[in-house]
Scaffold this active site. Structure first.
Site, PDB file in Angstrom:
ATOM      1  N   GLU A 177      -2.835  -6.417  -4.514  1.00  0.00           N
ATOM      2  CA  GLU A 177      -2.613  -5.777  -3.217  1.00  0.00           C
ATOM      3  C   GLU A 177      -2.019  -6.763  -2.205  1.00  0.00           C
ATOM      4  OE1 GLU A 177      -4.894  -3.147   0.247  1.00  0.00           O
ATOM      5  OE2 GLU A 177      -6.075  -4.341  -1.145  1.00  0.00           O
ATOM      6  N   LYS A 213      -1.301  -2.076  -5.371  1.00  0.00           N
ATOM      7  CA  LYS A 213      -1.701  -1.334  -4.172  1.00  0.00           C
ATOM      8  C   LYS A 213      -0.833  -1.836  -3.026  1.00  0.00           C
ATOM      9  CE  LYS A 213      -5.621   0.095  -1.292  1.00  0.00           C
ATOM     10  NZ  LYS A 213      -7.080   0.261  -1.213  1.00  0.00           N
TER      11      LYS A 213
END
Length: 296
Positions: A177, A213
């Protein structure tokens, strides 16, 4: 090697990943949004007890099932606790059909080259071994990109992939992420640099498919090359400060990208609501995020 049934659910499931991983720094804000003020608890122990009560109420709600939610990201303390007498990760999969993930980072370093790398994670291998024992499928770790700085973005992505390889070595699926801050003036340029760097690192990735993400993009379908990449299991979106309605509207235009919202999921929930009111509010939130994730 990751569990085959869980892998199939993540790869093919029509739904989204719930982010229930607020950690120490973000917990007071999450509780305040839920209607529990700092004056109502004393110290970290009581604070984490209160957030676990909130998470338990969400997870055990009839609105929270694997029909619309394919995965859930847990905070480390949540993984070590129980839902209705069963370990949190096993409860999610056995009782709800929801694939459990673990937030494994320890927060952010100060910004260098407009980006914040992740802090040292301590004994990461011990944490990962414990996660495997508890039935966790994968992990999530967040770093932040605060400007279109090629040096900073490359360092950010390199760290994500380096630690991702350690995670994969335990048979867990890492969610990388590298979040782009949605309010920066050069967001689109930062996203171009980020996508190029991720694609370069994916070419060198030798493990099983990983997950990403990412912030919702400035240009629709900008991350389609990552979504379609054979080394990527799934690409999920963070809400990043958008309201749920804003995030859903942008997400619905992204082919193949699904939600992994935290604040967007719990928006509107309150400790003061009756069970019926709580379940109805959560049901509406889950349905809206599900619909945006499976559109068009």
């Amino acid at each position: 090697m990751a569990d085959a049934a869980m892998t199939k659910k993540i790869r093919e499931g029509r739904g989204f990943i719930a982010a229930l991983d607020q950690s120490g720094g973000s917990t007071p804000k999450a509780l305040a949004q839920y209607g529990v003020q700092e004056s109502e608890y004393s110290g970290e122990t009581e604070m984490f007890d209160r957030i676990h009560q909130m998470r338990t109420r969400i997870v055990t709600s009839p609105a929270f099932t694997g029909e619309r939610i394919i995965g859930a990201i847990l905070f480390e303390q949540t993984m070590d606790r129980e839902f209705e007498g069963k370990g949190a990760a096993r409860y999610l999969w056995d009782e709800k059909g929801i694939v459990p993930f673990l937030k494994c980072d320890k927060g952010l370093m100060p910004a260098v080259d407009d980006c914040q790398l992740m802090k040292d994670m301590g004994d990461l291998d011990a944490l990962l071994s414990r996660a495997v024992e508890k039935g966790v499928f994968g992990t999530k770790m967040r770093s932040v990109i605060g400007g279109a700085n090629r040096t900073g973005i490359e360092a950010n992505v390199a760290q994500q992939f380096e630690i991702g390889a350690r995670i994969a070595a335990h048979g867990l699926v890492p969610i990388l992420e590298p979040e782009v801050t949605i309010t920066i003036d050069d967001k689109a340029e930062a996203e171009e640099m980020l996508r190029a760097s991720i694609l370069e690192h994916l070419d060198a990735w030798e493990g099983e498919p990983l997950m990403l993400k990412l912030s919702l993009p400035s240009v629709d379908d900008f991350y389609k090359p990552l979504i379609d990449h054979p080394k990527v299991l799934r690409v999920v979106a963070l809400s990043g400060g958008y309201s749920r309605d804003e995030a859903n509207a942008i997400l619905a235009r992204q082919d193949g990208m699904i939600a992994s919202f935290s604040r967007g999921l719990s928006e509107g929930l309150s400790a003061q609501q009756s069970e019926a009111e709580f379940d109805a509010t959560l049901d509406a939130a889950v349905q809206s995020i599900h619909d945006a994730s499976v559109a068009p």
